[in-house]
Design a protein around this motif. Structure first.
Motif, PDB file in Angstrom:
ATOM      1  N   VAL B  14      26.515   2.752  76.513  1.00  0.00           N
ATOM      2  CA  VAL B  14      26.766   1.322  76.434  1.00  0.00           C
ATOM      3  C   VAL B  14      26.267   0.673  77.700  1.00  0.00           C
ATOM      4  CG1 VAL B  14      28.508  -0.400  76.078  1.00  0.00           C
ATOM      5  CG2 VAL B  14      28.777   1.870  75.122  1.00  0.00           C
ATOM      6  N   GLN B  20      32.774   0.819  77.745  1.00  0.00           N
ATOM      7  CA  GLN B  20      33.023   1.090  76.345  1.00  0.00           C
ATOM      8  C   GLN B  20      32.608   2.467  75.911  1.00  0.00           C
ATOM      9  OE1 GLN B  20      31.020  -2.030  74.461  1.00  0.00           O
ATOM     10  NE2 GLN B  20      31.881  -3.552  75.800  1.00  0.00           N
ATOM     11  N   SER B  23      34.618   4.462  73.274  1.00  0.00           N
ATOM     12  CA  SER B  23      34.812   4.100  71.883  1.00  0.00           C
ATOM     13  C   SER B  23      33.710   4.711  71.044  1.00  0.00           C
ATOM     14  CB  SER B  23      34.810   2.585  71.771  1.00  0.00           C
ATOM     15  OG  SER B  23      34.263   2.200  70.564  1.00  0.00           O
ATOM     16  N   ASP B  40      40.329   0.501  74.046  1.00  0.00           N
ATOM     17  CA  ASP B  40      39.449   0.701  72.892  1.00  0.00           C
ATOM     18  C   ASP B  40      38.076   0.125  73.197  1.00  0.00           C
ATOM     19  OD1 ASP B  40      38.766  -1.725  71.721  1.00  0.00           O
ATOM     20  OD2 ASP B  40      40.247  -1.657  70.176  1.00  0.00           O
ATOM     21  N   PHE B  41      38.009  -1.110  73.519  1.00  0.00           N
ATOM     22  CA  PHE B  41      36.870  -1.587  74.281  1.00  0.00           C
ATOM     23  C   PHE B  41      37.334  -2.909  74.831  1.00  0.00           C
ATOM     24  CE2 PHE B  41      36.482  -3.816  70.427  1.00  0.00           C
ATOM     25  CZ  PHE B  41      35.809  -4.967  70.695  1.00  0.00           C
TER      26      PHE B  41
END
Lengths: 205, 265
Positions: B14, B20, B23, B40-41
């Motif tokens: 990412v 992130q 995730s 989670d992000f």
């Protein structure tokens, strides 16, 4: 586009929103107005992504339903965001169905771009231009990604709530939001560098 | 974030500050929806998100429309609409609260569904093993076979025919798990769309077997179709076996397990 830290404030309002909703459910119309003012900006932003220029009208319809069904609602401030977003989404989908337009976030292309009217001050023009630009970028995402991003970022829902609004599994929505943001980042980043990058991205589906 | 180094999804890297990376893009996390949400992000804090929110969130909320919404609120209040019943879709309380309130109802429903599914499964097993029992009597090269009146004296070619494969597994030509699955599938056809049955363990197993809730229907269609074919095949087996019974010595079948040591008569 300025960095205002708005999303942070979205969350910070949840306590206040919850209190306002609770009072509104007891019949306090001033509290209902407070809830409206807290929720409406994000809701409208989400609807802009869905139905473009008709967002205001669709939001009005949604609020009629929200006002009518408020007594049924159970939950806190964050829950109220989710509940209202669900209602707004249904209104938006109804609207799109009536228009027989595919419910994709592309109400924007035709008419939104000439929005800054003669009456706008320079500042307003700049602001609305950036809004359109952002919506234009969002419109390049596949719809599930666009909606996930808007619900998470603009409405301020958490992952499970966004999933509930969309009627999907949290994992799927998380992935969609993640990919959407990633793609937006790329679109934004690519803009400064080269023109050819983003062109093909919107057509992946 | 330059445009040159992007990779297809699933590559996992990412560009947005790397928050992130945790995730996974598999989208198959059924079990833990809320648990990992904090990391989670960070949708709200990535630069793109901040830019987007700032741009798209409405800044000026129109007073006229607010007044209309408030008017609708007052109207509803006057009509006494507000003490209305909460539907499921109106209940946005945090998970725990909702779950606690529903738990009794859900438990009962799950129990009932479990009993239903279980009952159907047992019934189905009963039915199919009954059928197999019949087959066993006829096709099985069991100890009872020699006593059958139709069985003919041994014949030298016989040792190869009914074969070890056909004999021991013949009676239950499908494993019992497949029968379970079919029973669940039949149950699924009956209870499909009636919500709570999906809580049952049997249902979960069926989902696992199908590889996903959405694939259950297809999976079951296939299963039940196969089992239809299977019983035909069984029938053929039986026919062959009964045909063989007249010419093939069941004793020969009994001798086959140890081909290396021809048995003396």
């Amino acid at each position: 586009m300025s960095q205002r830290g708005e999303p942070r404030r979205v969350q910070a309002y949840d306590g206040e929103l919850g209190a306002a909703v609770a009072r509104a459910q007891e019949g306090d119309e001033a509290a209902f107005a407070v809830a409206y003012r807290i929720v409406q900006p994000g809701l409208l932003g989400y609807l802009r992504g869905l139905v473009g220029n008709d967002a205001e009208d669709v939001a009005s319809d949604a609020w009629l339903e929200i006002a009518r069904d408020l007594g049924r609602f159970k939950g806190d401030g964050a829950g109220f965001r989710g509940w209202t977003a669900t209602i707004a989404r249904h209104r938006a989908l109804d609207h799109l169905r009536r228009q027989k337009v595919r419910p994709r976030a592309t109400g924007l292309e035709s008419d939104v771009l000439d929005l800054p009217g003669a009456h706008s001050t320079y500042d307003q023009a700049m602001e609305s231009l950036s809004t359109e630009h952002a919506l234009e970028l969002v419109a390049q995402l596949p719809r599930d990604q666009a909606e996930a991003v808007l619900l998470r970022v603009v409405v301020g829902l958490d992952g499970p709530s966004a999933a509930r609004v969309l009627g999907k599994r949290p994992g799927a929505v998380r992935t969609a939001a993640h990919r959407g943001l990633k793609r937006l980042a790329r679109l934004l980043g690519a803009e400064g560098v080269t023109d050819e990058g983003p062109r093909t991205l919107g057509e992946s589906r | 974030m330059n445009s040159s180094d992007w990779q297809p999804w699933g590559g996992g890297e990412v560009e947005m500050g790397g928050q992130q990376g945790d995730s996974t893009p598999s989208g198959r996390h059924f079990a833990r929806p809320g648990a990992d949400d904090p990391q989670d992000f960070r949708a709200e804090s990535s630069p793109v998100a901040v830019l987007l929110a700032a741009a798209v969130r409405a800044r000026d909320v129109e007073g006229k429309r607010e007044a209309r919404a408030v008017a609708a609120f007052l109207e509803a209040r006057e009509q006494g609409a507000h003490p209305a019943r909460t539907r499921r879709r109106d209940d946005w309380r945090p998970r725990g609260v909702r779950r606690a309130r529903r738990s009794l109802r859900a438990t009962l429903a799950a129990l009932l569904a479990g009993l239903t599914l279980g009952g159907v499964a047992v019934a189905a097993i009963g039915v199919s093993s009954g059928g197999d029992g019949e087959g066993q009597g006829r096709a099985g090269p069991s100890s009872s076979a020699p006593e059958r009146p139709g069985s003919t004296p041994p014949d030298s070619t016989g040792s190869s025919a009914p074969a070890p494969g056909a004999s021991p597994s013949g009676p239950s030509d499908r494993p019992s798990q497949a029968q379970d699955t079919e029973a669940h599938c039949r149950a699924f056809e009956k209870v499909e769309g009636r919500g709570k049955a999906m809580d049952a363990t049997a249902w979960q197993r069926l989902i696992d077997a199908a590889g996903g809730e959405s694939r259950v229907r297809a999976y079951c269609a296939e299963r039940l179709g196969v089992s239809g074919g299977g019983s035909e095949r069984q029938k053929k087996d039986k026919e062959r076996d009964t045909a063989g019974a007249s010419s093939d010595p069941s004793t020969a079948a009994r001798t086959t397990p140890r081909p290396g040591q021809p048995r003396k008569k």
